[in-house]
Design a protein around this motif. Sequence first.
Motif, PDB file in Angstrom:
ATOM      1  N   ILE A 121       0.852  -1.188   0.000  1.00 37.76           N
ATOM      2  CA  ILE A 121       0.000   0.000   0.000  1.00 37.76           C
ATOM      3  C   ILE A 121       0.892   1.244   0.000  1.00 37.76           C
ATOM      4  N   SER A 163      -1.945   5.596  -0.298  1.00 36.25           N
ATOM      5  CA  SER A 163      -3.235   5.226   0.289  1.00 36.25           C
ATOM      6  C   SER A 163      -3.757   3.991  -0.418  1.00 36.25           C
ATOM      7  N   SER A 164      -4.758   3.346   0.180  1.00 39.48           N
ATOM      8  CA  SER A 164      -5.360   2.164  -0.438  1.00 39.48           C
ATOM      9  C   SER A 164      -5.979   2.516  -1.786  1.00 39.48           C
ATOM     10  N   ASN A 165      -6.651   3.667  -1.857  1.00 40.22           N
ATOM     11  CA  ASN A 165      -7.294   4.061  -3.111  1.00 40.22           C
ATOM     12  C   ASN A 165      -6.266   4.344  -4.206  1.00 40.22           C
ATOM     13  N   THR A 185      -3.264   3.092  -4.526  1.00 43.84           N
ATOM     14  CA  THR A 185      -2.669   1.828  -4.970  1.00 43.84           C
ATOM     15  C   THR A 185      -3.635   1.050  -5.847  1.00 43.84           C
ATOM     16  N   MET A 186      -4.903   0.995  -5.439  1.00 42.06           N
ATOM     17  CA  MET A 186      -5.903   0.269  -6.211  1.00 42.06           C
ATOM     18  C   MET A 186      -6.093   0.907  -7.584  1.00 42.06           C
ATOM     19  N   GLU A 187      -6.051   2.233  -7.650  1.00 46.91           N
ATOM     20  CA  GLU A 187      -6.159   2.928  -8.934  1.00 46.91           C
ATOM     21  C   GLU A 187      -5.032   2.519  -9.881  1.00 46.91           C
ATOM     22  N   THR A 231      -6.928  -7.530  -4.773  1.00 48.07           N
ATOM     23  CA  THR A 231      -7.543  -6.246  -4.446  1.00 48.07           C
ATOM     24  C   THR A 231      -7.347  -5.887  -2.976  1.00 48.07           C
ATOM     25  N   ALA A 245      -9.837  -0.191   0.050  1.00 53.86           N
ATOM     26  CA  ALA A 245     -10.070   0.718  -1.074  1.00 53.86           C
ATOM     27  C   ALA A 245     -11.561   0.949  -1.296  1.00 53.86           C
ATOM     28  N   ASP A 246     -11.869   2.009  -2.048  1.00 50.14           N
ATOM     29  CA  ASP A 246     -13.252   2.319  -2.383  1.00 50.14           C
ATOM     30  C   ASP A 246     -13.874   1.151  -3.151  1.00 50.14           C
TER      31      ASP A 246
END
Length: 414
Positions: free
Chosen positions: A116, A119-121, A123-125, A148, A152-153
């Motif tokens: 990570i 932020s989680s978001n 990284t996920m993006e 995943t 994250a969102d």
Amino acid sequence: MGQLTTIEKLEILADAAKYDASCASSGTAKKNSIGGKGIGSTEGMGICHAYAPDGRCISLLKVLLTNHCIFDCHYCINRKSSDVRRARFTPQEVVDLTLSFYRRNYIEGLFLSSGIIKSSNHTMEQMVETARILREEHDFRGYIHLKTIPEADPELVYQAGLYADRVSINVELPTDAGLTRLAPDKNARQIEGAMGEVKSSIIENKDARKRFKHAPRFAPAGQSTQMIVGADTASDADIVGKASRLYDGFGLRRVYYSAFSPIPDASAVLPLKRPPLIREHRLYQSDWLMRFYGYSSREVMQATGTDGMLPLDIDPKLAWALNFRENFPLDVNRAPREMLLRVPGLGVRAVNRIIAARRHHLLRLDDVAKLTVSIAKVRPFLVAADWRPTMLTDRSDLRSLLAPRQEQLELFAA
């Protein structure tokens, strides 16, 4: 330190990804680039090797987007406080590597996870963007598995499922207490909530595809998870119970078990030794019993000892049969399929062949021997046209007779 080359990054991030066991590619829809359309394939024979249920070997590029991490999970070599070399790929670099390796016939797909970063978001993006470039800009039709991030969102996780064949969210540890102690940045309810969102999306997508021909696919190979074995005090009974709840509650394709491996500069709360690898193997066998042999989690737990641990010297199916000898011997010519599946030494294929063969004639012990690998393990638990085990089933030393012999291998044997 100078800027790392792509090869140096790959060396660091491929090595960092080796601790994730959930790298199987079974269950995906078949796609290919026959006819000059697209790049890649989920079919064919192909640096990570996974095996489909039909025995095909699937080669995947298994890599982290980055091993930087803002979390400080005690068991993770990439934790924030760990003194390891750090590296980071851009989405385009992962895409270039994937396509380059595919064109050289090294791989048939991509397994992408990440620490990570920021932020989680964020990284996920980055992970979603990697899959998007492969699918939309290069029409890549090979297998993609995205690990995943539950924090994250949900919309980002949903986007990941639109590009990936399989998504997975690791529950990490079998008990809430273990997760709180060893991964203080993670939350069990949040993890299960994210898994529930993925399950709902998979169900909704299947319904949409029945009604609309061109509805997009969402994670056609389903979702999976992984549990670390031996990092905390959880027993095998705890792990089996957790796996059963995950299968029932979230419709998982697989639960993977990864034996804890001691890491450099480890936290004092971790064990000094890794658990025996045979323990991980016994858990996979118990998982197989629940998924393919009709055992409930309670029945698998009945194969454990008073300490809640599965025996290491014999497999859980044999352990259960020895604990419930009153159910045996079974008549191979009359017993229902669900009971024959509980006979040690008989697999699903062997039982199916027995059912088919006994429609035509009474089966003798020699007939059964031709359909199974180990007739010695089967004999105490079956009655055939020419065979009765008499007192063999109730012998006090039956376990020692059936347990695999421990042999010391010779280093320089001819």
